[in-house]
Enzyme design. Structure first.
Site, PDB file in Angstrom:
ATOM      1  N   CYS A 120       0.193   7.930   7.022  1.00  0.00           N
ATOM      2  CA  CYS A 120       0.818   7.737   5.712  1.00  0.00           C
ATOM      3  C   CYS A 120       2.311   8.033   5.707  1.00  0.00           C
ATOM      4  O   CYS A 120       3.015   7.668   4.768  1.00  0.00           O
ATOM      5  CB  CYS A 120       0.101   8.571   4.659  1.00  0.00           C
ATOM      6  SG  CYS A 120      -1.670   8.215   4.543  1.00  0.00           S
ATOM      7  N   HIS A 253       4.799   9.058  -1.018  1.00  0.00           N
ATOM      8  CA  HIS A 253       3.587   8.374  -0.592  1.00  0.00           C
ATOM      9  C   HIS A 253       2.592   8.414  -1.742  1.00  0.00           C
ATOM     10  O   HIS A 253       2.338   9.464  -2.331  1.00  0.00           O
ATOM     11  CB  HIS A 253       3.015   9.050   0.655  1.00  0.00           C
ATOM     12  CG  HIS A 253       1.615   8.641   0.970  1.00  0.00           C
ATOM     13  ND1 HIS A 253       1.213   7.319   1.026  1.00  0.00           N
ATOM     14  CD2 HIS A 253       0.499   9.390   1.221  1.00  0.00           C
ATOM     15  CE1 HIS A 253      -0.075   7.273   1.316  1.00  0.00           C
ATOM     16  NE2 HIS A 253      -0.527   8.509   1.426  1.00  0.00           N
ATOM     17  N   ASN A 283      -4.471   4.473  -2.378  1.00  0.00           N
ATOM     18  CA  ASN A 283      -3.718   4.976  -1.227  1.00  0.00           C
ATOM     19  C   ASN A 283      -3.710   3.894  -0.154  1.00  0.00           C
ATOM     20  O   ASN A 283      -4.738   3.632   0.478  1.00  0.00           O
ATOM     21  CB  ASN A 283      -4.374   6.255  -0.706  1.00  0.00           C
ATOM     22  CG  ASN A 283      -3.634   6.875   0.469  1.00  0.00           C
ATOM     23  OD1 ASN A 283      -2.824   6.227   1.124  1.00  0.00           O
ATOM     24  ND2 ASN A 283      -3.935   8.131   0.763  1.00  0.00           N
TER      25      ASN A 283
END
Length: 326
Positions: A120, A253, A283
């Site tokens: 990520c 993020h 996500n």
């Protein structure tokens, strides 16, 4: 004269298949797994996510985002000197997804192409890498992509993780400039936390050894993320000799709204300066930051000359930040 790397174009792409929390809950209920829209939203802020069709690959998503970024940049794709793809869900073990993107874009100039794997944090890592190549004078135009198909590594029997992730891609074109663009970057890793967010399986002798699905210790990730994101953002600010109050937009993020708002609060910023797409995208790992950036550029929130802080945290454990004057 100081040479900077400046974003001259952004682009993004989401697969057409949008799955709401209610739709996902209904699918999971058929397997005897209980969840609900209220449960998912209260814990993550996620209301929907996009899933790629089985025959659509990471490089396919990357190409669509790249085409839009190149168009926005107003350059010919043959002018690209380097292609970087941040991903944890590549098409193959090798060749790299970046090489596949080069081929699918029809680029035949022999430009360099390679992948960056920091989960990520991957887009921030790739952006920092591109920044250094441009500042050194090695390259003038660099395409940086974050692309993921996390639906391929989700365990749909684990409700604590399967409701969180989605697929998508985002991209930027960086160009050498005399005007400030990326002001500072900061990257870190701590391999002692490798086991709290990982895909523990590996390929050996033609077979998968261990699990091929994502595992996450959510509480451990949350605790670590809030701490390191604040520190790395302040590190990037200090390197650029700026104060948090001078940040116009924060793009972390897009993993969990509570982590994002926690970081915003620690930096002393209002939630009005926080770019949020996790509600609609879920996500998307390395794709989340460039996806959110492109959304905010195209809807007019982010304007030229504004200070934008990008920051990510991911498996490895990795984390990083990039402060830029857009």
């Amino acid at each position: 004269m100081t040479r900077f790397a400046r974003i001259i174009g952004t682009g993004s792409y989401l697969p057409p298949k949008r799955v709401t929390n209610d739709e996902l809950a209904a699918q999971l209920a058929e397997k005897g797994i209980e969840t609900s829209d209220e449960w998912i939203v209260s814990r993550s802020g996620i209301r929907a996510r996009h899933f790629a069709e089985p025959d659509v690959t990471c490089s396919d998503l990357a190409v669509r985002a790249a085409e839009r970024a190149i168009e926005a940049a107003g350059i010919d794709r043959s002018e690209l000197d380097l292609i970087l793809v941040a991903t944890s869900t590549p098409d193959f073990v090798f060749p790299s997804t970046a090489c596949l993107v080069q081929q699918k874009l029809g680029i035949t100039n022999g430009c360099a192409a390679f992948d960056v794997q920091a989960v990520c944090s991957g887009f921030v890592y790739a952006l920092a890498t591109a920044d250094k190549f441009i500042r050194s004078g090695a390259y003038r135009n660099v395409l940086v992509i974050g692309s993921e198909v996390f639906s391929r590594i989700i365990d749909f029997s684990d409700r604590t993780t399967c409701v969180l992730f989605g697929d998508g891609a985002g991209a930027v074109v960086l160009q050498a400039s005399d005007e400030p663009g990326i002001l500072s970057t900061a990257l870190h890793a701590d391999g002692s936390h490798a086991n709290i967010l990982c895909v523990p399986g590996n390929v050996a002798a033609g077979a998968i050894q261990g699990s091929a699905f994502l595992y996450m210790d959510g509480q451990a990730v949350f605790k670590l993320a809030v701490t390191v994101l604040d520190k790395v953002a302040r590190e990037a600010l200090a390197a650029a000799e700026l104060d948090a109050s001078q940040v116009d937009w924060l793009i972390p993020h897009q993993a969990n709204i509570r982590i994002m708002q926690g970081t915003t609060k620690k930096l002393g910023l209002s939630n009005e300066r926080l770019i949020v797409t996790v509600d609609e995208h879920g996500n998307t790992s390395a794709a989340s930051i460039p996806l959110a950036l492109d959304v905010a550029v195209r809807d007019g929130r982010i304007q030229r000359g504004q200070h934008v802080m990008l920051e990510g945290v991911g498996g490895g454990f990795t984390w990083g930040a990039a402060l830029l004057r857009f």
